[in-house]
Write an enzyme that holds these catalytic residues in place. Sequence first.
Site, mmCIF file in Angstrom:
data_model
loop_
_atom_site.group_PDB
_atom_site.id
_atom_site.type_symbol
_atom_site.label_atom_id
_atom_site.label_comp_id
_atom_site.label_asym_id
_atom_site.label_seq_id
_atom_site.Cartn_x
_atom_site.Cartn_y
_atom_site.Cartn_z
ATOM 1 N N SER A 1 37.232 28.575 71.721
ATOM 2 C CA SER A 1 37.016 29.364 70.499
ATOM 3 C C SER A 1 35.554 29.263 70.087
ATOM 4 O O SER A 1 34.786 28.447 70.622
ATOM 5 C CB SER A 1 37.879 28.810 69.368
ATOM 6 O OG SER A 1 37.372 27.543 68.966
ATOM 7 N N ASP B 1 38.454 32.692 73.289
ATOM 8 C CA ASP B 1 39.447 32.945 72.252
ATOM 9 C C ASP B 1 38.755 33.580 71.034
ATOM 10 O O ASP B 1 37.737 33.059 70.554
ATOM 11 C CB ASP B 1 40.062 31.580 71.864
ATOM 12 C CG ASP B 1 41.300 31.696 71.020
ATOM 13 O OD1 ASP B 1 41.980 32.734 71.085
ATOM 14 O OD2 ASP B 1 41.613 30.714 70.311
ATOM 15 N N HIS C 1 47.811 31.312 62.199
ATOM 16 C CA HIS C 1 47.055 30.163 62.699
ATOM 17 C C HIS C 1 47.215 28.931 61.807
ATOM 18 O O HIS C 1 47.444 29.062 60.608
ATOM 19 C CB HIS C 1 45.568 30.519 62.792
ATOM 20 C CG HIS C 1 45.270 31.529 63.845
ATOM 21 N ND1 HIS C 1 44.932 32.826 63.566
ATOM 22 C CD2 HIS C 1 45.290 31.432 65.193
ATOM 23 C CE1 HIS C 1 44.733 33.486 64.702
ATOM 24 N NE2 HIS C 1 44.956 32.672 65.713
ATOM 25 N N HIS D 1 49.494 34.864 69.270
ATOM 26 C CA HIS D 1 48.617 33.821 68.717
ATOM 27 C C HIS D 1 49.438 33.003 67.717
ATOM 28 O O HIS D 1 50.579 33.333 67.403
ATOM 29 C CB HIS D 1 47.422 34.462 68.001
ATOM 30 C CG HIS D 1 46.366 34.920 68.941
ATOM 31 N ND1 HIS D 1 45.131 34.359 69.000
ATOM 32 C CD2 HIS D 1 46.390 35.886 69.895
ATOM 33 C CE1 HIS D 1 44.427 34.962 69.949
ATOM 34 N NE2 HIS D 1 45.167 35.899 70.505
ATOM 35 N N ASN E 1 49.685 31.171 72.531
ATOM 36 C CA ASN E 1 48.522 30.367 72.137
ATOM 37 C C ASN E 1 48.930 29.153 71.303
ATOM 38 O O ASN E 1 49.593 29.309 70.260
ATOM 39 C CB ASN E 1 47.579 31.214 71.280
ATOM 40 C CG ASN E 1 46.804 32.224 72.079
ATOM 41 O OD1 ASN E 1 47.101 32.484 73.243
ATOM 42 N ND2 ASN E 1 45.792 32.798 71.465
HETATM 43 P P1 13P Z 1 48.021 27.680 66.406
HETATM 44 O O1 13P Z 1 47.149 27.393 65.229
HETATM 45 O O2 13P Z 1 49.407 28.041 65.989
HETATM 46 O O3 13P Z 1 48.015 26.576 67.397
HETATM 47 O O4 13P Z 1 47.414 28.992 67.137
HETATM 48 C C1 13P Z 1 46.327 28.891 68.026
HETATM 49 C C2 13P Z 1 45.770 30.210 68.396
HETATM 50 O O5 13P Z 1 46.307 31.266 68.147
HETATM 51 C C3 13P Z 1 44.493 30.206 69.133
HETATM 52 O O6 13P Z 1 43.986 31.490 69.328
HETATM 53 O O1 G3H Z 2 42.805 30.724 66.782
HETATM 54 C C1 G3H Z 2 42.060 29.818 66.488
HETATM 55 C C2 G3H Z 2 42.054 28.566 67.264
HETATM 56 O O2 G3H Z 2 43.032 27.680 66.843
HETATM 57 C C3 G3H Z 2 40.688 27.959 67.275
HETATM 58 O O3 G3H Z 2 40.334 27.439 66.060
HETATM 59 O O4 G3H Z 2 38.001 28.170 65.567
HETATM 60 O O5 G3H Z 2 38.970 26.060 64.583
HETATM 61 O O6 G3H Z 2 38.394 26.185 67.017
HETATM 62 P P1 G3H Z 2 38.830 26.936 65.777
HETATM 63 ZN ZN ZN Z 3 44.420 32.857 67.715
#
Ligand code: 13P
Ligand code: G3H
Ligand code: ZN
Length: 336
Positions: free
Chosen positions: A57, A95, A191, A235, A278
């Site tokens: 990410s 991501d 998320h 996701h 995800n």
């Molecule tokens: P979670 O926060 O449910 O683990 O989702 C992760 C995600 O969608 C990363 O793109």
């Molecule tokens: O979809 C988001 C992922 O969980 C990544 O999160 O941007 O905090 O690394 P982050």
């Molecule tokens: Zn995501």
Amino acid sequence: MSVNFKDLGLVNTREMFKRAINGGWAVPAFNFNNLEQLQAIIKASSELKSPVILQVSKGARNYANQTLLRYMAEGAVQYAKEIGCEHPEIVLHLDHGDSFELCKSCVDMGFSSVMIDGSALPYDENVALTRKVVDYAHQYDVTVEGELGVLAGVEDEVSSDVCHYTKPEEVIDFTSKTGVDSLAISIGTSHGAYKFKPEQCTKDPQTGRLVPPPLAFDVLDAIMEKLPGFPIVLHGSSSVPQEYVDIINQYGGKLPDAVGIPEEQLRKASKSAVCKINIDSDSRLAFTAAVRKVFAEKPAEFDPRKYCGPARDLMEKMYREKITDVLGSDNKLAQL
Ligand code: 13P
Ligand code: G3H
Ligand code: ZN
């Protein structure tokens, strides 16, 4: 200097998605930010002979450095072989890419798959941006995930207060105009570790735990009817295991009312055209639970290996359970 993912031993998502849809299973897409997560992901997926998507990410790039993460993924291919997986299928995926320039830089540095997330843009702008990324990425056989619909939830780089389900009437136009290889949709996942507000849930009278509302499978069905056999991505699919939340809270943490997607619903989704699921938050929870426990029980410990090691073990156990008990991706490599 540019490098193609094939020279790093990585694969794109095309073939594994076809097999996943035809076989009624889903490929795990696990985010990684550090060595311990990567070790746990590769150990679990290699030993279980599962294809796997390593997700990077924007937050991970800021934390760990994108060049370092790319070399770690290259190292992961060699590590998988070293531990007995002769033909690993490892995807290195961006991501939530938020610009053409970022997607291009990932393609150029050896990523095998990118997501361009234009879901917060007006529809026509999402189409135009996604098309531009597809045109570039496909020259190098890099696969592209687009997104329609908005997930609720707040994380470092991804946030929205409200969820807008994907509109099934838009999916044919979007996929044909953009040429994406897969489509992330919004059907009620979100998320982070707080996927639903307590007032959206009911309470299990026996355990007192919050029971979240079901995902909108009717919307998924309508999308699949419009796009038969097209790869769909979910996701925000952590299940927020209550055992980890309890350990965290027991040892000084504070995660009240954390709630995720029940595993039965992810099992059901995996059997459909949903072929990429995800998961990030569950890994964070496992890591934190293990570290808090060591800190509480062994306050004199100061060797990071003594708390990151147990964290790695607990994450590996969690990844194994996802692969075997939820997504059904074990023993699904093209060459076992
Ligand atoms: P979670 O926060 O449910 O683990 O989702 C992760 C995600 O969608 C990363 O793109
Ligand atoms: O979809 C988001 C992922 O969980 C990544 O999160 O941007 O905090 O690394 P982050
Ligand atoms: Zn995501």
